[in-house]
Design a protein around this motif. Structure first.
Motif: not given
Length: 342
Positions: A115, A135, A155
């Motif tokens: 992420t 995440s 994510y």
């Protein structure tokens, strides 16, 4: 009550780890050991979080296979100690890193979630907090004492994707990524909805392995109307070249002119692999559907199907690094190894 999950947060660089010096307006990397002070909400998560940082955080534009190996080794060294891993990464090359890690990790049975953010963590309207918190929450999810997600994911902005299916589609919107050929694995709203039917199921009897040999002697060529013989033969005759990805039109179509066919045929005969990947964001290569792709099929070009260019690059580096048998190469590339193609 089961045991709390232990999550390792790996910071490689990128906007998410930046903090604005309000006196100068400049961005600088902040100390990840002070993460809980910066994001006190993390203390509400039902997990223990440890952090590790690259000695010198990098801009993701500088990402390369050497750094992929560094990330993979951090996860390998801590694999038995932690239940899940969250990799903080600049968004520009995040899809490439996610795809590479998915191939490097064989028989993965724990979550590895990449992420980042479009705005720094200290910004008023930052997307960093939500991306990071969710995440970690997904990485910590367990069912019957085992991690619920067991693959390399990405994510961003309320959606969890299979990393090797993603492409960065926007440099300004918070919705920076999309997975056009595969559904999202989870959506974060009022509730966290996991789309279980789309998750990869691990074979827990097989031992986790990390493949660290990657061969980057590859090229990517995007076709365009007017591409000429000199340019193409220059690329295809690069010394040491082992594979070429040709980003074709539509469903895998390419020029049918003699010179184009000759270059492709000569390349394949030399034992250099040529992979057909569509330059469309979504959809699949259907070689042989139109006359403009039948010639490629006959020449022994590899069918990239619905793979992204990012995943095709990572898969080639992985297969070439592993010295995959030349005769089996086409079949292996056209077979889904980590859910990267249909």
């Amino acid at each position: 009550m089961g045991k709390r999950s232990d999550i390792l947060l790996i910071y490689t660089g990128g906007t998410i780890g930046m903090i604005k010096d309000y006196k100068t307006g400049a961005l600088r990397a902040f100390d990840f050991d002070k993460l809980l002070k910066r994001i006190p909400e993390l203390s509400h998560l039902d997990c223990n979080i440890k952090t590790v940082s690259f000695r010198k955080p990098i801009d993701s534009s500088d990402m390369n296979p050497g750094y992929w190996i560094q990330i993979a080794e951090i996860i390998e060294d801590n694999y038995t100690t932690f239940d899940g891993f969250v990799v903080l990464h600049g968004s520009d090359t995040m899809s490439y890193t996610g795809a590479a890690l998915s191939f490097m990790f064989e028989n993965l049975a724990k979550p590895v979630i990449l992420t980042g953010s479009q705005l720094p963590i200290g910004d008023l309207r930052t997307d960093a907090k939500e991306n990071l918190i969710t995440s970690i929450q997904i990485a910590a999810l367990k069912e019957k004492g085992r991690p619920k997600v067991t693959e390399v994911c990405l994510y961003f902005e309320y959606k969890l994707y299979r990393a090797n299916r993603t492409t960065k589609i926007n440099a300004e919107h918070f919705e920076a990524f999309d997975s056009l050929n595969y559904p999202s694995l989870a959506e974060s709203g009022v509730h966290l909805k996991i789309n279980e039917e789309y998750l990869l199921k691990p074979n827990r009897r097989k031992k986790f392995q990390v493949h660290k040999k990657l061969d980057n002697n590859i090229a990517v060529v995007k076709l365009y109307p007017g591409i000429n013989e000199a340019v193409l033969s220059g690329i295809f005759n690069t010394p040491g070249l082992k594979a070429v990805i040709v980003e074709t039109y539509g469903a895998g179509n390419a020029p049918t002119e003699d010179w184009f066919c000759r270059i492709v045929e000569d390349t394949v005969k030399k034992g250099i692999f040529v992979v057909n990947v569509t330059q469309c964001s979504g959809g699949s290569v259907l070689m042989g559907k139109y006359e403009a792709s039948t010639h490629l099929q006959k020449l022994g070009v590899i069918n990239g199907k619905d793979i992204t260019s990012e995943a095709a690059i990572a898969k080639l580096m992985y297969l070439l690094g592993g010295e995959t048998n030349k005769k089996a190469f086409k079949t292996v590339f056209e077979t889904p190894l980590r859910g990267e193609i249909r």
